[in-house]
Design a protein around this motif. Structure first.
Motif, mmCIF file in Angstrom:
data_model
loop_
_atom_site.group_PDB
_atom_site.id
_atom_site.type_symbol
_atom_site.label_atom_id
_atom_site.label_comp_id
_atom_site.label_asym_id
_atom_site.label_seq_id
_atom_site.Cartn_x
_atom_site.Cartn_y
_atom_site.Cartn_z
ATOM 1 N N GLN A 70 52.048 43.126 31.963
ATOM 2 C CA GLN A 70 50.920 43.660 32.746
ATOM 3 C C GLN A 70 49.678 43.837 31.873
ATOM 4 O O GLN A 70 48.569 43.558 32.316
ATOM 5 C CB GLN A 70 51.298 44.987 33.400
ATOM 6 C CG GLN A 70 52.265 44.842 34.549
ATOM 7 C CD GLN A 70 51.712 43.970 35.661
ATOM 8 O OE1 GLN A 70 50.545 44.077 36.039
ATOM 9 N NE2 GLN A 70 52.554 43.082 36.177
ATOM 10 N N GLU A 71 49.869 44.287 30.637
ATOM 11 C CA GLU A 71 48.748 44.405 29.715
ATOM 12 C C GLU A 71 48.091 43.054 29.462
ATOM 13 O O GLU A 71 46.867 42.954 29.376
ATOM 14 C CB GLU A 71 49.205 45.012 28.387
ATOM 15 C CG GLU A 71 49.589 46.468 28.473
ATOM 16 C CD GLU A 71 50.220 46.987 27.199
ATOM 17 O OE1 GLU A 71 50.277 46.240 26.189
ATOM 18 O OE2 GLU A 71 50.691 48.127 27.216
ATOM 19 N N VAL B 3 48.085 40.460 31.499
ATOM 20 C CA VAL B 3 47.390 40.067 32.733
ATOM 21 C C VAL B 3 46.049 40.784 32.824
ATOM 22 O O VAL B 3 45.008 40.155 33.092
ATOM 23 C CB VAL B 3 48.267 40.360 33.965
ATOM 24 C CG1 VAL B 3 47.488 40.184 35.252
ATOM 25 C CG2 VAL B 3 49.499 39.451 33.973
ATOM 26 N N LEU B 4 46.055 42.098 32.587
ATOM 27 C CA LEU B 4 44.807 42.867 32.660
ATOM 28 C C LEU B 4 43.810 42.424 31.601
ATOM 29 O O LEU B 4 42.611 42.337 31.876
ATOM 30 C CB LEU B 4 45.106 44.353 32.526
ATOM 31 C CG LEU B 4 45.855 44.998 33.686
ATOM 32 C CD1 LEU B 4 46.209 46.439 33.368
ATOM 33 C CD2 LEU B 4 45.057 44.907 34.975
ATOM 34 N N GLN C 79 42.202 39.230 32.746
ATOM 35 C CA GLN C 79 41.293 39.405 33.873
ATOM 36 C C GLN C 79 39.953 39.951 33.440
ATOM 37 O O GLN C 79 38.928 39.622 34.004
ATOM 38 C CB GLN C 79 41.908 40.344 34.916
ATOM 39 C CG GLN C 79 43.037 39.717 35.693
ATOM 40 C CD GLN C 79 43.674 40.690 36.660
ATOM 41 O OE1 GLN C 79 43.414 41.886 36.634
ATOM 42 N NE2 GLN C 79 44.522 40.166 37.530
ATOM 43 N N SER C 80 39.957 40.824 32.415
ATOM 44 C CA SER C 80 38.715 41.438 31.962
ATOM 45 C C SER C 80 37.964 40.574 30.950
ATOM 46 O O SER C 80 36.823 40.864 30.615
ATOM 47 C CB SER C 80 38.992 42.815 31.367
ATOM 48 O OG SER C 80 39.806 42.699 30.215
#
Length: 63
Positions: free
Chosen positions: A54-55, A57-58, A61-62
């Motif tokens: 998840q880290e 992916v985030l 995205q940023s």
């Protein structure tokens, strides 16, 4: 019910990383370390792997 501890083959499937990439990233401090559960047996925490994913992916995205 999903197992809480994963074998390396399960980690490879979940992350789409190769075994060598996983171990290289562990050595560099960028991937959760394995737990030694016995003689020549290692497992990874499913929760730690999912959090790491998840880290990633985030972060993508940023970027």
């Amino acid at each position: 019910m999903e197992p809480m501890l994963l074998r390396i083959c399960d980690v490879v499937k979940l992350t789409s990383l190769s075994r060598s990439s996983i171990y290289r990233m562990i050595n560099d401090g960028g991937f959760p370390k394995q737990l030694t559960i016995g003689n020549r047996q290692a497992r990874w925490s499913r929760i730690e792997i999912e959090e790491w994913y998840q880290e990633q992916v985030l972060a993508n995205q940023s970027a």
